[in-house]
Structure formats: C-alpha cells, structure tokens
Design a protein around this motif. Structure first.
Motif, PDB file in Angstrom:
ATOM      1  N   VAL A  74       0.996  -1.088  -0.492  1.00 33.17           N
ATOM      2  CA  VAL A  74      -0.200   0.161   0.005  1.00 33.17           C
ATOM      3  C   VAL A  74       0.609   1.183   0.166  1.00 33.17           C
ATOM      4  N   ARG A  75       2.331   1.062   0.747  1.00 32.98           N
ATOM      5  CA  ARG A  75       3.122   2.398   0.527  1.00 32.98           C
ATOM      6  C   ARG A  75       3.357   2.408  -0.390  1.00 32.98           C
ATOM      7  N   THR A  76       3.589   1.752  -1.158  1.00 33.67           N
ATOM      8  CA  THR A  76       4.082   1.845  -2.631  1.00 33.67           C
ATOM      9  C   THR A  76       3.499   2.682  -3.548  1.00 33.67           C
ATOM     10  N   LEU A  77       2.440   1.732  -3.369  1.00 31.23           N
ATOM     11  CA  LEU A  77       1.309   2.368  -4.087  1.00 31.23           C
ATOM     12  C   LEU A  77       0.626   4.000  -3.842  1.00 31.23           C
ATOM     13  N   THR A  78       1.090   3.823  -2.215  1.00 30.09           N
ATOM     14  CA  THR A  78       0.256   5.716  -2.164  1.00 30.09           C
ATOM     15  C   THR A  78       1.605   6.456  -2.731  1.00 30.09           C
ATOM     16  N   ASP A  79       2.927   6.145  -2.522  1.00 34.47           N
ATOM     17  CA  ASP A  79       4.209   7.563  -2.793  1.00 34.47           C
ATOM     18  C   ASP A  79       4.282   7.656  -3.730  1.00 34.47           C
ATOM     19  N   ALA A  80       3.856   6.357  -4.731  1.00 34.25           N
ATOM     20  CA  ALA A  80       4.261   6.090  -6.365  1.00 34.25           C
ATOM     21  C   ALA A  80       2.658   7.985  -6.833  1.00 34.25           C
ATOM     22  N   PHE A 129      -8.949  -7.223   9.739  1.00 31.29           N
ATOM     23  CA  PHE A 129      -8.220  -7.499  10.178  1.00 31.29           C
ATOM     24  C   PHE A 129      -7.994  -5.547  10.440  1.00 31.29           C
ATOM     25  N   PRO A 130      -8.413  -4.183  11.512  1.00 35.87           N
ATOM     26  CA  PRO A 130      -8.513  -3.468  10.953  1.00 35.87           C
ATOM     27  C   PRO A 130      -7.065  -2.211  11.405  1.00 35.87           C
ATOM     28  N   THR A 131      -6.478  -2.773  11.391  1.00 31.71           N
ATOM     29  CA  THR A 131      -4.709  -2.638  11.309  1.00 31.71           C
ATOM     30  C   THR A 131      -4.265  -2.122   9.561  1.00 31.71           C
ATOM     31  N   LEU A 132      -5.196  -2.614   8.639  1.00 22.97           N
ATOM     32  CA  LEU A 132      -4.120  -3.407   7.516  1.00 22.97           C
ATOM     33  C   LEU A 132      -5.139  -1.914   6.818  1.00 22.97           C
ATOM     34  N   VAL A 133      -6.161  -1.172   7.553  1.00 23.52           N
ATOM     35  CA  VAL A 133      -6.915   0.167   6.821  1.00 23.52           C
ATOM     36  C   VAL A 133      -5.894   1.084   7.477  1.00 23.52           C
ATOM     37  N   ASP A 134      -4.847   0.835   7.773  1.00 23.14           N
ATOM     38  CA  ASP A 134      -4.165   2.193   8.705  1.00 23.14           C
ATOM     39  C   ASP A 134      -3.187   3.041   7.065  1.00 23.14           C
ATOM     40  N   THR A 135      -2.804   2.209   7.341  1.00 22.31           N
ATOM     41  CA  THR A 135      -1.901   3.001   5.809  1.00 22.31           C
ATOM     42  C   THR A 135      -2.536   3.669   4.791  1.00 22.31           C
ATOM     43  N   TYR A 136      -3.841   3.678   4.527  1.00 25.56           N
ATOM     44  CA  TYR A 136      -5.003   4.272   3.793  1.00 25.56           C
ATOM     45  C   TYR A 136      -5.648   5.237   4.069  1.00 25.56           C
ATOM     46  N   ARG A 137      -6.342   5.189   5.291  1.00 23.62           N
ATOM     47  CA  ARG A 137      -6.375   6.235   6.731  1.00 23.62           C
ATOM     48  C   ARG A 137      -5.887   6.218   7.615  1.00 23.62           C
ATOM     49  N   GLY A 138      -4.857   7.127   8.469  1.00 23.27           N
ATOM     50  CA  GLY A 138      -4.756   7.393   9.504  1.00 23.27           C
ATOM     51  C   GLY A 138      -6.150   6.851  10.470  1.00 23.27           C
ATOM     52  N   ARG A 139      -4.719   6.797  12.303  1.00 22.03           N
ATOM     53  CA  ARG A 139      -5.950   5.987  13.161  1.00 22.03           C
ATOM     54  C   ARG A 139      -7.047   7.327  13.402  1.00 22.03           C
ATOM     55  N   CYS A 140      -6.968   8.566  12.662  1.00 26.81           N
ATOM     56  CA  CYS A 140      -8.418   9.099  13.137  1.00 26.81           C
ATOM     57  C   CYS A 140      -9.092   9.029  11.966  1.00 26.81           C
ATOM     58  N   GLY A 141      -8.939   8.166  10.827  1.00 27.08           N
ATOM     59  CA  GLY A 141      -9.860   8.466   9.952  1.00 27.08           C
ATOM     60  C   GLY A 141      -9.523   9.409   8.523  1.00 27.08           C
ATOM     61  N   LYS A 142      -7.959   9.837   8.674  1.00 24.25           N
ATOM     62  CA  LYS A 142      -7.769  11.148   8.152  1.00 24.25           C
ATOM     63  C   LYS A 142      -7.299   9.628   6.337  1.00 24.25           C
ATOM     64  N   LEU A 143      -7.868  10.345   5.323  1.00 23.14           N
ATOM     65  CA  LEU A 143      -7.030  10.075   4.424  1.00 23.14           C
ATOM     66  C   LEU A 143      -5.483  10.270   4.101  1.00 23.14           C
ATOM     67  N   THR A 144      -4.808   9.071   3.381  1.00 25.96           N
ATOM     68  CA  THR A 144      -3.516   8.725   3.658  1.00 25.96           C
ATOM     69  C   THR A 144      -3.016   9.538   2.552  1.00 25.96           C
ATOM     70  N   GLY A 145      -2.498  10.487   1.839  1.00 33.19           N
ATOM     71  CA  GLY A 145      -1.981  10.092   0.393  1.00 33.19           C
ATOM     72  C   GLY A 145      -1.966  12.022  -0.457  1.00 33.19           C
ATOM     73  N   MET A 146      -3.145  12.331   0.236  1.00 33.77           N
ATOM     74  CA  MET A 146      -3.563  13.616  -0.421  1.00 33.77           C
ATOM     75  C   MET A 146      -3.145  14.740   0.318  1.00 33.77           C
ATOM     76  N   GLU A 147      -1.573  15.080   0.931  1.00 35.63           N
ATOM     77  CA  GLU A 147      -1.278  15.848   1.506  1.00 35.63           C
ATOM     78  C   GLU A 147      -0.513  16.589   0.899  1.00 35.63           C
TER      79      GLU A 147
END
Length: 229
Positions: A74-80, A129-147
């Motif tokens: 997920v991080r590889t996809l997000t970084d790109a 497996f709720p922790t799988l979503v942590d890379t896609y959305r932060g623990r507060c639910g915020k979208l990652t990759g949109m910084e």
C-alpha cells in the motif's frame, strides 16, 4: 531460483543494492497479485515465498510479517501517487487548472483495476483486520496520500483564492465528488472503467461544482452552506 540467486550476488555473497531493489519489487508484485485475487486472510507467506522464488525467512527479514508486507504494498502505491500529485500542485497554474489535473490523476489511478481490487479488499477485511486500513487511512480516519492537495488548498485559502472553513474536510469532499460514484459503480460491477474522454469530463465537472462552492466571493447556496456548517 532466480530471486535467491540475487541474494548471493555482489561482494561476499551479499546482494548489490540494485539486486535487492529488483528482488523486493518482484516480491511486492507477487504478493499484491495474491492479496488482491485471494484476499488477505487466504494468502499465506508460504505461497508468496514459493511463487516469488525466495525463502520465507527472506520475507520476514524484509517485511517482518504478512501485515508488514501488505503495508509495504500500500505504501508503494501511495508513494507513487503522492509524488505525482506533488508535481501537479507545484505548478500553481490557478485553482481550476490545478484541481482539474489533480482530479484527473485521482481518476486515472483510482479506477485502475488493481486499485479497485485493493479498495474492495480493504472494505472486506477492515472488520477482521482493522490495522490493514491504517496505511490507507490514518487512525483518526483521515485519508493518506492527499497531503500535497491539502497543502495546496491551504495556500489557496491563505491567498484568499478559496474560502474553506475546514481544508481537511474539503479534501475529503473533493475526493468523493471526483471518484466516489465512479468507484462505487465499479465495485458493484455495474460499470466498466471510464475511458480517458469520460474521465476528463468527470474531472472538469467535479472541479466546476467544487469551485462554485468555495471560490472566493462565491454567493451560491453551496458556499453559504459551507460557511454555516
């Protein structure tokens, strides 16, 4: 095995940096294919190691666990995604042009088959497996990759080009306006991926709607609702 041979290349039997990068990339591709086609729980490290041509201990050495391997994918996809988005917003060509390019990038990436399958997997596995979503959305639910887009909108507000009470909320609304319905139809198998012409049309209309509600000086009902929310 080809992947294991890479372990022995370089001085003293240690792999060169390029060999290691090739090996890791190949493992990630194999693992991604298995996770997306079989599901997270159903995919084993044994099967990934076998198909990637590496020892299971190699996977543990690089990624620590199955969850760590999935996180790396997920991080590889997000970084790109982030790198390309950062280039888009850096051009500062005006809000309409920047947001349209960002929307088109979101559609180009977000409607790819692998990304649709990844989103489906996250929806299915999030309860088990709720922790799988942590890379896609932060623990507060915020979208990652949109910084980069968040930073751009913040600058536009600072320049008084846009009026937004909550930039983080605006980013989330922008993403759903651009991609939400399209992705939902694809997830349900009710629509194919939009072609390039359709994606451009969707991007233009989404940006027009978004800007009609937050462009500086806008007096539409959408803008008034935004200010009173």
């Amino acid at each position: 095995m080809e992947m294991e041979t890479a372990l022995k290349s370089g001085r003293g039997g240690r792999p060169s940096r390029s060999d290691s990068e090739v090996r890791v990339h190949a493992v990630l591709e194999v693992a991604k294919g298995k996770f997306l086609s079989q599901g997270y729980r159903e995919t084993s490290l044994d099967s990934i190691a076998r198909d990637a041509g590496v020892a299971k201990k190699t996977l543990y050495g690089h990624f620590g666990s199955k969850a760590g391997l999935f996180d790396a994918i997920v991080r590889t996809l997000t970084d790109a995604w982030v790198e390309e988005l950062r280039k888009i917003v850096a051009k500062e060509n005006g809000a309409d042009a920047v947001l349209e390019a960002a929307a088109l990038h979101l559609l180009d990436v977000g409607t790819r088959r692998d990304m649709i399958e990844l989103y489906r997997l996250l929806l299915v596995e999030s309860r088990r497996f709720p922790t799988l979503v942590d890379t896609y959305r932060g623990r507060c639910g915020k979208l990652t990759g949109m910084e980069p887009l968040t930073e751009y909108l913040s600058r536009a507000v600072g320049r008084r080009e846009l009026e937004l009470d909550d930039v983080d909320l605006a980013v989330e609304q922008f993403v759903h306006l651009v991609l939400g319905c399209v992705r939902s139809r694809m997830l349900l198998g009710r629509a194919p991926r939009p072609n390039v012409t359709s994606r451009r049309r969707i991007a233009r209309q989404a940006v027009a709607i978004f800007l009609s509600g937050c462009a500086a000086g806008a007096e539409s009902r959408a803008a008034q609702a935004c200010r009173s929310a």
